[in-house]
Design an enzyme around this catalytic site. Structure first.
Site, PDB file in Angstrom:
ATOM      1  N   TRP A 127       0.758  -1.225   0.172  1.00  0.00           N
ATOM      2  CA  TRP A 127       0.093   0.114   0.188  1.00  0.00           C
ATOM      3  C   TRP A 127       0.968   1.248  -0.070  1.00  0.00           C
ATOM      4  O   TRP A 127       1.983   1.179   0.767  1.00  0.00           O
ATOM      5  CB  TRP A 127      -0.945  -0.109   1.343  1.00  0.00           C
ATOM      6  CG  TRP A 127      -2.062   1.054   1.355  1.00  0.00           C
ATOM      7  CD1 TRP A 127      -2.745   1.571   0.304  1.00  0.00           C
ATOM      8  CD2 TRP A 127      -2.120   1.883   2.490  1.00  0.00           C
ATOM      9  NE1 TRP A 127      -3.407   2.544   0.727  1.00  0.00           N
ATOM     10  CE2 TRP A 127      -3.068   2.731   2.136  1.00  0.00           C
ATOM     11  CE3 TRP A 127      -1.743   1.936   3.734  1.00  0.00           C
ATOM     12  CZ2 TRP A 127      -3.552   3.632   2.838  1.00  0.00           C
ATOM     13  CZ3 TRP A 127      -2.012   2.736   4.611  1.00  0.00           C
ATOM     14  CH2 TRP A 127      -3.159   3.541   4.458  1.00  0.00           C
ATOM     15  N   ASP A 208      -1.224  -5.293   9.269  1.00  0.00           N
ATOM     16  CA  ASP A 208      -2.149  -4.325   8.741  1.00  0.00           C
ATOM     17  C   ASP A 208      -3.329  -5.040   8.298  1.00  0.00           C
ATOM     18  O   ASP A 208      -3.477  -5.734   7.416  1.00  0.00           O
ATOM     19  CB  ASP A 208      -1.523  -3.650   7.341  1.00  0.00           C
ATOM     20  CG  ASP A 208      -2.338  -2.567   6.847  1.00  0.00           C
ATOM     21  OD1 ASP A 208      -3.423  -2.369   7.487  1.00  0.00           O
ATOM     22  OD2 ASP A 208      -1.942  -1.676   6.059  1.00  0.00           O
ATOM     23  N   ALA A 210      -6.761  -4.183   7.183  1.00  0.00           N
ATOM     24  CA  ALA A 210      -7.661  -3.133   6.826  1.00  0.00           C
ATOM     25  C   ALA A 210      -9.049  -3.711   6.063  1.00  0.00           C
ATOM     26  O   ALA A 210      -9.907  -2.918   5.902  1.00  0.00           O
ATOM     27  CB  ALA A 210      -7.017  -2.138   5.797  1.00  0.00           C
ATOM     28  N   LYS A 243     -13.397   0.029   6.063  1.00  0.00           N
ATOM     29  CA  LYS A 243     -14.205  -0.561   4.837  1.00  0.00           C
ATOM     30  C   LYS A 243     -15.070  -1.511   5.186  1.00  0.00           C
ATOM     31  O   LYS A 243     -16.192  -1.898   4.947  1.00  0.00           O
ATOM     32  CB  LYS A 243     -12.780  -1.545   4.345  1.00  0.00           C
ATOM     33  CG  LYS A 243     -11.599  -0.946   3.992  1.00  0.00           C
ATOM     34  CD  LYS A 243     -11.617   0.279   3.123  1.00  0.00           C
ATOM     35  CE  LYS A 243     -10.342   1.250   3.215  1.00  0.00           C
ATOM     36  NZ  LYS A 243      -9.500   1.578   2.230  1.00  0.00           N
TER      37      LYS A 243
HETATM   38  C1  LIG Z   1      -3.824  -1.988   2.943  1.00  0.00           C
HETATM   39  C2  LIG Z   1      -4.174  -0.607   3.697  1.00  0.00           C
HETATM   40  N1  LIG Z   1      -3.864  -0.154   5.122  1.00  0.00           N
HETATM   41  C3  LIG Z   1      -4.413   0.691   5.890  1.00  0.00           C
HETATM   42  C4  LIG Z   1      -5.548   1.495   5.185  1.00  0.00           C
HETATM   43  C5  LIG Z   1      -6.069   2.477   5.824  1.00  0.00           C
HETATM   44  O1  LIG Z   1      -7.326   2.739   6.030  1.00  0.00           O
HETATM   45  P1  LIG Z   1      -7.929   3.903   6.886  1.00  0.00           P
HETATM   46  O2  LIG Z   1      -6.982   4.729   7.273  1.00  0.00           O
HETATM   47  O3  LIG Z   1      -8.836   4.609   5.906  1.00  0.00           O
HETATM   48  O4  LIG Z   1      -8.807   3.203   7.913  1.00  0.00           O
HETATM   49  C6  LIG Z   1      -5.826   1.002   3.854  1.00  0.00           C
HETATM   50  C7  LIG Z   1      -7.011   2.166   3.211  1.00  0.00           C
HETATM   51  O5  LIG Z   1      -7.029   2.158   1.905  1.00  0.00           O
HETATM   52  C8  LIG Z   1      -5.412   0.069   2.960  1.00  0.00           C
HETATM   53  O6  LIG Z   1      -5.497  -0.305   2.037  1.00  0.00           O
END
Ligand SMILES: Cc1ncc(COP(=O)(O)O)c(C=O)c1O
Length: 394
Positions: A127, A208, A210, A243
Protein backbone atom coordinates in the site's frame (compact mmCIF):
# COMPACT_ATOMS: atom_id res chain seq x y z
CA UNK A 1 9.56 30.72 7.16
CA UNK A 2 7.54 29.00 4.46
CA UNK A 3 9.77 30.17 1.61
CA UNK A 4 12.04 27.25 2.51
CA UNK A 5 9.39 24.78 1.32
CA UNK A 6 8.97 23.31 -2.13
CA UNK A 7 5.72 21.78 -3.32
CA UNK A 8 5.04 18.27 -2.00
CA UNK A 9 4.09 15.68 -4.63
CA UNK A 10 0.31 15.44 -5.15
CA UNK A 11 -1.62 12.30 -4.26
CA UNK A 12 -1.94 10.14 -7.37
CA UNK A 13 -5.32 8.64 -6.49
CA UNK A 14 -6.83 12.05 -5.74
CA UNK A 15 -5.49 13.30 -9.08
CA UNK A 16 -7.05 10.30 -10.83
CA UNK A 17 -10.38 11.01 -9.11
CA UNK A 18 -10.18 14.58 -10.41
CA UNK A 19 -9.52 13.37 -13.96
CA UNK A 20 -12.43 10.93 -13.73
CA UNK A 21 -14.80 13.63 -12.46
CA UNK A 22 -13.80 15.92 -15.34
CA UNK A 23 -14.32 13.18 -17.97
CA UNK A 24 -17.58 13.99 -19.84
CA UNK A 25 -18.09 10.50 -21.30
CA UNK A 26 -21.24 8.82 -19.94
CA UNK A 27 -19.72 5.35 -20.41
CA UNK A 28 -16.70 6.01 -18.17
CA UNK A 29 -15.84 3.44 -15.49
CA UNK A 30 -14.05 4.26 -12.22
CA UNK A 31 -11.90 1.37 -10.98
CA UNK A 32 -9.40 3.69 -9.29
CA UNK A 33 -10.64 4.94 -5.96
CA UNK A 34 -10.26 2.50 -3.03
CA UNK A 35 -13.74 2.47 -1.56
CA UNK A 36 -16.45 -0.17 -1.81
CA UNK A 37 -19.27 0.66 -4.19
CA UNK A 38 -22.63 -1.07 -4.53
CA UNK A 39 -24.41 -1.95 -7.79
CA UNK A 40 -25.54 1.66 -8.12
CA UNK A 41 -21.95 2.89 -7.82
CA UNK A 42 -22.65 4.30 -4.36
CA UNK A 43 -20.61 3.80 -1.18
CA UNK A 44 -23.57 3.22 1.14
CA UNK A 45 -24.05 3.79 4.85
CA UNK A 46 -24.69 0.23 6.09
CA UNK A 47 -28.13 -0.28 7.64
CA UNK A 48 -26.63 -1.75 10.80
CA UNK A 49 -24.40 1.33 11.09
CA UNK A 50 -27.35 3.69 10.65
CA UNK A 51 -29.33 1.85 13.34
CA UNK A 52 -26.38 1.90 15.77
CA UNK A 53 -25.91 5.59 15.07
CA UNK A 54 -29.57 6.33 15.87
CA UNK A 55 -29.26 4.37 19.10
CA UNK A 56 -26.11 6.25 19.96
CA UNK A 57 -27.73 9.64 19.43
CA UNK A 58 -30.74 8.63 21.53
CA UNK A 59 -28.63 7.38 24.45
CA UNK A 60 -25.57 9.61 24.50
CA UNK A 61 -25.41 11.55 27.78
CA UNK A 62 -22.11 13.38 27.54
CA UNK A 63 -19.47 14.61 25.13
CA UNK A 64 -16.72 14.62 27.70
CA UNK A 65 -13.27 13.23 26.78
CA UNK A 66 -12.99 9.54 26.09
CA UNK A 67 -9.51 8.89 27.48
CA UNK A 68 -6.29 8.29 25.58
CA UNK A 69 -7.01 4.64 24.71
CA UNK A 70 -10.49 5.51 23.49
CA UNK A 71 -13.78 3.67 23.81
CA UNK A 72 -13.18 0.64 26.06
CA UNK A 73 -16.18 -1.37 24.85
CA UNK A 74 -15.00 -0.85 21.28
CA UNK A 75 -11.52 -2.03 22.22
CA UNK A 76 -12.75 -5.24 23.85
CA UNK A 77 -15.15 -5.98 20.99
CA UNK A 78 -12.42 -5.45 18.38
CA UNK A 79 -10.07 -7.76 20.27
CA UNK A 80 -12.76 -10.47 20.27
CA UNK A 81 -13.36 -9.92 16.57
CA UNK A 82 -9.72 -9.93 15.51
CA UNK A 83 -8.02 -12.30 17.94
CA UNK A 84 -10.85 -14.46 19.34
CA UNK A 85 -9.08 -16.87 21.74
CA UNK A 86 -5.78 -17.01 19.85
CA UNK A 87 -3.67 -15.29 22.51
CA UNK A 88 -3.74 -14.69 26.27
CA UNK A 89 -5.43 -11.30 26.77
CA UNK A 90 -3.09 -10.44 29.65
CA UNK A 91 -0.43 -9.86 27.01
CA UNK A 92 -2.65 -7.71 24.77
CA UNK A 93 -3.37 -3.96 24.84
CA UNK A 94 -5.49 -1.94 22.41
CA UNK A 95 -5.79 1.78 21.71
CA UNK A 96 -8.43 3.23 19.43
CA UNK A 97 -6.86 5.39 16.70
CA UNK A 98 -7.99 7.47 13.72
CA UNK A 99 -8.42 4.82 11.04
CA UNK A 100 -6.02 2.11 9.98
CA UNK A 101 -3.66 4.89 8.95
CA UNK A 102 -3.62 6.47 12.41
CA UNK A 103 -3.11 3.01 13.93
CA UNK A 104 -0.17 2.32 11.62
CA UNK A 105 1.25 5.72 12.47
CA UNK A 106 1.16 5.38 16.27
CA UNK A 107 2.55 1.83 16.06
CA UNK A 108 5.40 2.92 13.78
CA UNK A 109 6.18 5.65 16.33
CA UNK A 110 6.19 2.97 19.02
CA UNK A 111 8.63 0.82 17.03
CA UNK A 112 10.91 3.82 16.65
CA UNK A 113 10.88 4.40 20.40
CA UNK A 114 11.82 0.77 21.01
CA UNK A 115 14.37 0.50 18.19
CA UNK A 116 15.21 3.88 16.67
CA UNK A 117 15.77 3.58 12.92
CA UNK A 118 14.73 -0.10 12.76
CA UNK A 119 13.98 -1.49 9.31
CA UNK A 120 10.40 -2.26 8.35
CA UNK A 121 10.20 -4.85 5.58
CA UNK A 122 7.15 -4.31 3.38
CA UNK A 123 5.84 -6.50 0.58
CA UNK A 124 6.87 -5.66 -2.98
CA UNK A 125 4.57 -3.94 -3.83
CA UNK A 126 2.59 -2.63 -0.85
CA UNK A 127 0.00 0.00 0.00
CA UNK A 128 1.44 3.36 -1.06
CA UNK A 129 1.10 4.87 2.42
CA UNK A 130 3.20 2.27 4.27
CA UNK A 131 6.47 3.76 3.13
CA UNK A 132 5.76 7.41 4.07
CA UNK A 133 4.33 6.45 7.46
CA UNK A 134 7.42 4.39 8.30
CA UNK A 135 9.88 7.00 6.98
CA UNK A 136 7.95 9.78 8.73
CA UNK A 137 8.31 7.84 11.98
CA UNK A 138 12.09 7.67 11.65
CA UNK A 139 12.25 4.08 10.44
CA UNK A 140 13.99 2.55 7.43
CA UNK A 141 12.02 0.70 4.77
CA UNK A 142 13.10 -2.34 2.75
CA UNK A 143 11.04 -4.81 0.74
CA UNK A 144 10.55 -8.57 0.66
CA UNK A 145 9.53 -10.35 -2.57
CA UNK A 146 5.77 -10.81 -2.82
CA UNK A 147 3.95 -10.46 -6.14
CA UNK A 148 4.95 -12.46 -9.19
CA UNK A 149 3.98 -10.38 -12.25
CA UNK A 150 4.08 -13.50 -14.43
CA UNK A 151 1.54 -15.56 -12.46
CA UNK A 152 -0.10 -12.65 -10.57
CA UNK A 153 0.19 -14.84 -7.46
CA UNK A 154 2.49 -14.65 -4.42
CA UNK A 155 6.15 -15.68 -5.03
CA UNK A 156 5.99 -17.57 -1.81
CA UNK A 157 9.32 -19.40 -1.90
CA UNK A 158 11.18 -16.14 -2.46
CA UNK A 159 9.15 -14.38 0.19
CA UNK A 160 9.86 -17.04 2.79
CA UNK A 161 13.55 -17.20 1.93
CA UNK A 162 13.76 -13.42 2.49
CA UNK A 163 11.87 -13.60 5.80
CA UNK A 164 14.11 -16.43 6.98
CA UNK A 165 17.11 -14.09 6.70
CA UNK A 166 15.66 -11.44 9.07
CA UNK A 167 16.35 -11.29 12.77
CA UNK A 168 15.34 -9.76 16.11
CA UNK A 169 14.98 -6.00 15.73
CA UNK A 170 13.61 -6.26 12.19
CA UNK A 171 9.94 -5.59 11.52
CA UNK A 172 7.85 -7.43 8.91
CA UNK A 173 4.73 -5.64 7.72
CA UNK A 174 2.16 -8.20 6.56
CA UNK A 175 -1.27 -7.59 5.03
CA UNK A 176 -3.57 -9.69 7.23
CA UNK A 177 -5.85 -10.43 4.26
CA UNK A 178 -6.98 -8.90 0.94
CA UNK A 179 -3.57 -7.59 -0.08
CA UNK A 180 -3.55 -4.04 -1.42
CA UNK A 181 -2.72 -3.42 -4.24
CA UNK A 182 -2.28 -6.94 -5.65
CA UNK A 183 -5.27 -9.01 -4.42
CA UNK A 184 -2.88 -11.99 -4.16
CA UNK A 185 -2.88 -13.60 -0.73
CA UNK A 186 -1.21 -16.32 1.31
CA UNK A 187 -2.90 -19.68 1.78
CA UNK A 188 -3.38 -20.97 5.32
CA UNK A 189 -0.45 -23.35 4.89
CA UNK A 190 1.71 -20.43 3.78
CA UNK A 191 0.61 -18.41 6.81
CA UNK A 192 1.67 -21.37 8.98
CA UNK A 193 5.10 -21.26 7.37
CA UNK A 194 5.39 -17.48 7.80
CA UNK A 195 4.42 -17.81 11.48
CA UNK A 196 7.01 -20.53 11.94
CA UNK A 197 9.70 -18.41 10.25
CA UNK A 198 8.92 -15.36 12.43
CA UNK A 199 8.98 -17.49 15.58
CA UNK A 200 12.38 -18.82 14.55
CA UNK A 201 14.04 -15.55 13.49
CA UNK A 202 12.56 -13.28 16.16
CA UNK A 203 11.59 -10.60 13.61
CA UNK A 204 8.55 -8.61 14.78
CA UNK A 205 5.33 -9.18 12.80
CA UNK A 206 3.28 -6.04 12.20
CA UNK A 207 -0.06 -6.92 10.63
CA UNK A 208 -2.09 -4.39 8.68
CA UNK A 209 -5.69 -5.58 8.89
CA UNK A 210 -7.69 -3.12 6.82
CA UNK A 211 -10.12 -5.48 5.06
CA UNK A 212 -11.23 -8.08 7.61
CA UNK A 213 -14.30 -9.81 6.13
CA UNK A 214 -13.75 -8.60 2.56
CA UNK A 215 -11.97 -11.77 1.37
CA UNK A 216 -13.54 -15.08 2.40
CA UNK A 217 -15.33 -14.06 5.62
CA UNK A 218 -14.31 -12.81 9.05
CA UNK A 219 -13.02 -16.10 10.43
CA UNK A 220 -11.18 -17.11 7.24
CA UNK A 221 -9.66 -13.65 6.85
CA UNK A 222 -8.46 -13.62 10.48
CA UNK A 223 -6.61 -16.93 10.09
CA UNK A 224 -3.18 -15.47 9.28
CA UNK A 225 -3.32 -12.79 11.99
CA UNK A 226 -4.34 -15.25 14.68
CA UNK A 227 -1.78 -17.81 13.53
CA UNK A 228 1.12 -15.37 13.58
CA UNK A 229 0.12 -13.68 16.83
CA UNK A 230 -0.21 -17.02 18.61
CA UNK A 231 3.19 -18.23 17.33
CA UNK A 232 5.41 -15.36 18.48
CA UNK A 233 6.08 -13.53 21.75
CA UNK A 234 5.52 -10.01 20.40
CA UNK A 235 3.43 -8.58 17.57
CA UNK A 236 1.55 -5.50 16.41
CA UNK A 237 -1.75 -5.12 14.54
CA UNK A 238 -3.25 -2.04 12.87
CA UNK A 239 -6.99 -2.62 12.51
CA UNK A 240 -9.25 -0.49 10.33
CA UNK A 241 -13.04 -0.19 10.52
CA UNK A 242 -13.16 1.96 7.38
CA UNK A 243 -14.04 -0.73 4.84
CA UNK A 244 -15.82 -3.50 6.75
CA UNK A 245 -18.09 -1.06 8.59
CA UNK A 246 -18.14 1.47 5.73
CA UNK A 247 -17.06 4.15 8.23
CA UNK A 248 -14.35 5.71 6.05
CA UNK A 249 -14.84 9.35 7.01
CA UNK A 250 -15.36 8.63 10.70
CA UNK A 251 -11.68 7.63 10.93
CA UNK A 252 -11.94 4.59 13.13
CA UNK A 253 -9.25 2.00 13.72
CA UNK A 254 -7.25 0.42 16.51
CA UNK A 255 -3.60 -0.12 17.40
CA UNK A 256 -3.12 -3.52 19.02
CA UNK A 257 0.05 -4.67 20.73
CA UNK A 258 0.90 -8.12 22.03
CA UNK A 259 3.84 -8.32 24.43
CA UNK A 260 5.69 -11.29 25.92
CA UNK A 261 3.93 -10.90 29.28
CA UNK A 262 1.51 -8.64 31.09
CA UNK A 263 4.18 -6.48 32.76
CA UNK A 264 5.90 -5.83 29.42
CA UNK A 265 2.49 -5.10 27.87
CA UNK A 266 1.88 -2.40 30.51
CA UNK A 267 5.24 -0.73 29.92
CA UNK A 268 4.90 -0.86 26.12
CA UNK A 269 1.32 0.38 26.31
CA UNK A 270 2.38 3.33 28.47
CA UNK A 271 4.68 4.40 25.62
CA UNK A 272 1.88 3.93 23.06
CA UNK A 273 -0.50 6.08 25.14
CA UNK A 274 2.25 8.67 25.58
CA UNK A 275 2.66 8.83 21.78
CA UNK A 276 -1.09 9.31 21.31
CA UNK A 277 -1.24 11.99 24.02
CA UNK A 278 1.49 13.95 22.29
CA UNK A 279 -0.07 13.56 18.84
CA UNK A 280 -3.83 14.15 19.10
CA UNK A 281 -4.42 13.62 22.83
CA UNK A 282 -7.51 11.41 22.50
CA UNK A 283 -9.47 9.80 19.69
CA UNK A 284 -12.99 10.85 18.62
CA UNK A 285 -15.87 8.60 19.71
CA UNK A 286 -18.37 8.50 16.87
CA UNK A 287 -17.11 5.55 14.78
CA UNK A 288 -15.96 3.60 17.83
CA UNK A 289 -19.31 3.83 19.57
CA UNK A 290 -21.09 2.69 16.40
CA UNK A 291 -18.84 -0.37 16.16
CA UNK A 292 -19.21 -1.09 19.89
CA UNK A 293 -23.00 -0.99 19.65
CA UNK A 294 -23.02 -3.29 16.61
CA UNK A 295 -20.58 -5.85 17.97
CA UNK A 296 -22.18 -6.01 21.43
CA UNK A 297 -25.75 -6.44 20.18
CA UNK A 298 -26.57 -9.88 18.75
CA UNK A 299 -29.23 -8.64 16.35
CA UNK A 300 -27.25 -5.69 14.98
CA UNK A 301 -24.16 -7.82 14.72
CA UNK A 302 -26.01 -10.43 12.67
CA UNK A 303 -27.32 -7.66 10.42
CA UNK A 304 -23.82 -6.22 9.98
CA UNK A 305 -22.36 -9.64 9.19
CA UNK A 306 -25.09 -10.21 6.59
CA UNK A 307 -24.37 -6.83 4.98
CA UNK A 308 -20.64 -7.57 5.00
CA UNK A 309 -21.29 -10.96 3.36
CA UNK A 310 -23.38 -9.29 0.71
CA UNK A 311 -20.55 -6.89 -0.15
CA UNK A 312 -18.04 -9.74 -0.22
CA UNK A 313 -20.26 -11.94 -2.40
CA UNK A 314 -20.81 -9.08 -4.82
CA UNK A 315 -17.07 -8.62 -5.24
CA UNK A 316 -16.56 -12.37 -5.71
CA UNK A 317 -19.30 -12.47 -8.35
CA UNK A 318 -17.76 -9.53 -10.21
CA UNK A 319 -14.36 -11.24 -10.09
CA UNK A 320 -15.81 -14.46 -11.52
CA UNK A 321 -17.73 -12.57 -14.21
CA UNK A 322 -14.76 -10.50 -15.36
CA UNK A 323 -12.45 -13.56 -15.49
CA UNK A 324 -15.10 -15.50 -17.47
CA UNK A 325 -15.76 -12.61 -19.87
CA UNK A 326 -12.05 -12.27 -20.68
CA UNK A 327 -11.67 -16.05 -21.02
CA UNK A 328 -14.58 -16.23 -23.48
CA UNK A 329 -13.25 -13.40 -25.61
CA UNK A 330 -9.56 -14.37 -25.57
CA UNK A 331 -9.81 -18.13 -25.38
CA UNK A 332 -7.12 -18.05 -22.73
CA UNK A 333 -6.90 -18.40 -18.98
CA UNK A 334 -4.48 -15.49 -18.68
CA UNK A 335 -6.85 -13.43 -16.53
CA UNK A 336 -8.30 -16.25 -14.42
CA UNK A 337 -6.22 -14.87 -11.55
CA UNK A 338 -8.86 -12.14 -11.14
CA UNK A 339 -11.24 -14.81 -9.80
CA UNK A 340 -8.57 -16.23 -7.49
CA UNK A 341 -7.62 -12.90 -5.95
CA UNK A 342 -9.44 -11.71 -2.83
CA UNK A 343 -10.50 -8.37 -1.42
CA UNK A 344 -11.31 -5.18 -3.21
CA UNK A 345 -8.30 -5.05 -5.53
CA UNK A 346 -6.52 -6.94 -8.28
CA UNK A 347 -3.26 -5.91 -9.86
CA UNK A 348 -3.81 -6.71 -13.53
CA UNK A 349 -0.14 -6.49 -14.44
CA UNK A 350 -0.77 -4.33 -17.51
CA UNK A 351 1.96 -2.13 -18.98
CA UNK A 352 1.63 1.63 -18.40
CA UNK A 353 0.65 2.18 -22.06
CA UNK A 354 -2.31 -0.17 -21.64
CA UNK A 355 -3.46 1.73 -18.54
CA UNK A 356 -3.22 5.00 -20.51
CA UNK A 357 -4.99 3.44 -23.49
CA UNK A 358 -7.89 2.24 -21.33
CA UNK A 359 -8.33 5.73 -19.92
CA UNK A 360 -8.00 7.57 -23.23
CA UNK A 361 -9.96 5.19 -25.47
CA UNK A 362 -12.48 3.61 -23.12
CA UNK A 363 -12.84 5.96 -20.16
CA UNK A 364 -11.71 3.12 -17.87
CA UNK A 365 -9.81 4.56 -14.91
CA UNK A 366 -7.40 2.52 -12.78
CA UNK A 367 -4.24 3.44 -10.87
CA UNK A 368 -1.01 3.66 -12.89
CA UNK A 369 0.21 0.28 -11.60
CA UNK A 370 -2.94 -1.30 -13.19
CA UNK A 371 -4.73 -1.94 -9.90
CA UNK A 372 -8.49 -2.23 -10.29
CA UNK A 373 -11.14 -1.87 -7.60
CA UNK A 374 -13.43 -4.78 -8.49
CA UNK A 375 -16.34 -3.21 -6.59
CA UNK A 376 -16.27 -0.41 -9.17
CA UNK A 377 -17.09 -2.72 -12.11
CA UNK A 378 -20.64 -2.00 -13.31
CA UNK A 379 -22.34 -5.41 -13.53
CA UNK A 380 -23.91 -4.67 -16.90
CA UNK A 381 -20.59 -3.51 -18.37
CA UNK A 382 -18.40 -6.53 -17.58
CA UNK A 383 -18.30 -7.51 -21.27
CA UNK A 384 -17.30 -3.98 -22.34
CA UNK A 385 -14.56 -3.94 -19.73
CA UNK A 386 -13.24 -7.34 -20.87
CA UNK A 387 -13.14 -6.11 -24.50
CA UNK A 388 -11.41 -2.90 -23.47
CA UNK A 389 -8.73 -4.71 -21.43
CA UNK A 390 -8.03 -7.12 -24.29
CA UNK A 391 -7.86 -4.36 -26.89
CA UNK A 392 -5.44 -2.40 -24.67
CA UNK A 393 -2.94 -5.27 -24.59
CA UNK A 394 -3.31 -6.37 -28.23
C1 LIG B 1 -3.60 -1.78 3.16
C2 LIG B 1 -4.27 -0.65 3.83
N1 LIG B 1 -3.94 -0.35 5.09
C3 LIG B 1 -4.52 0.66 5.75
C4 LIG B 1 -5.47 1.43 5.16
C5 LIG B 1 -6.02 2.55 5.99
O1 LIG B 1 -7.33 2.79 5.95
P1 LIG B 1 -8.02 3.93 6.84
O2 LIG B 1 -6.97 4.80 7.41
O3 LIG B 1 -8.88 4.65 5.89
O4 LIG B 1 -8.76 3.19 7.90
C6 LIG B 1 -5.86 1.18 3.84
C7 LIG B 1 -6.83 2.03 3.16
O5 LIG B 1 -6.93 2.13 1.98
C8 LIG B 1 -5.24 0.10 3.16
O6 LIG B 1 -5.56 -0.20 1.91
Amino acid sequence: MFETLSKAPGDKILALMGEYAADQRSQKIDLGVGVYKDEKGVTPVMTSVRKAEERMLANEKTKTYLGIAGNKGFGNAVLDLVLAGSVDRDRVRIAQAPGGTGSLWVLMQLINRARPGATVYVSDPSWANHNPIAIGSGLEVATYPYFDPATRAVKFDEMLAALDKLGAGDVVLLHGCCHNPTGANLTNTQWDQVAESLARTGALPFIDLAYLGFGDGIEADAYGTRKVVSAVPESLIAFSGSKNFGLYRERIGAAILVARDSAQADVTNSQLLNIIRGAYSQPPDHGAEIIRIILEDAELRAEWEAELSQMRERMLTLRAKLAAAIRERSNSSDFDFVADHRGMFSLLGLPGEAVDHLKAENGVYMTGDSRINVAGIPEDRVGDLAEAILSAIR
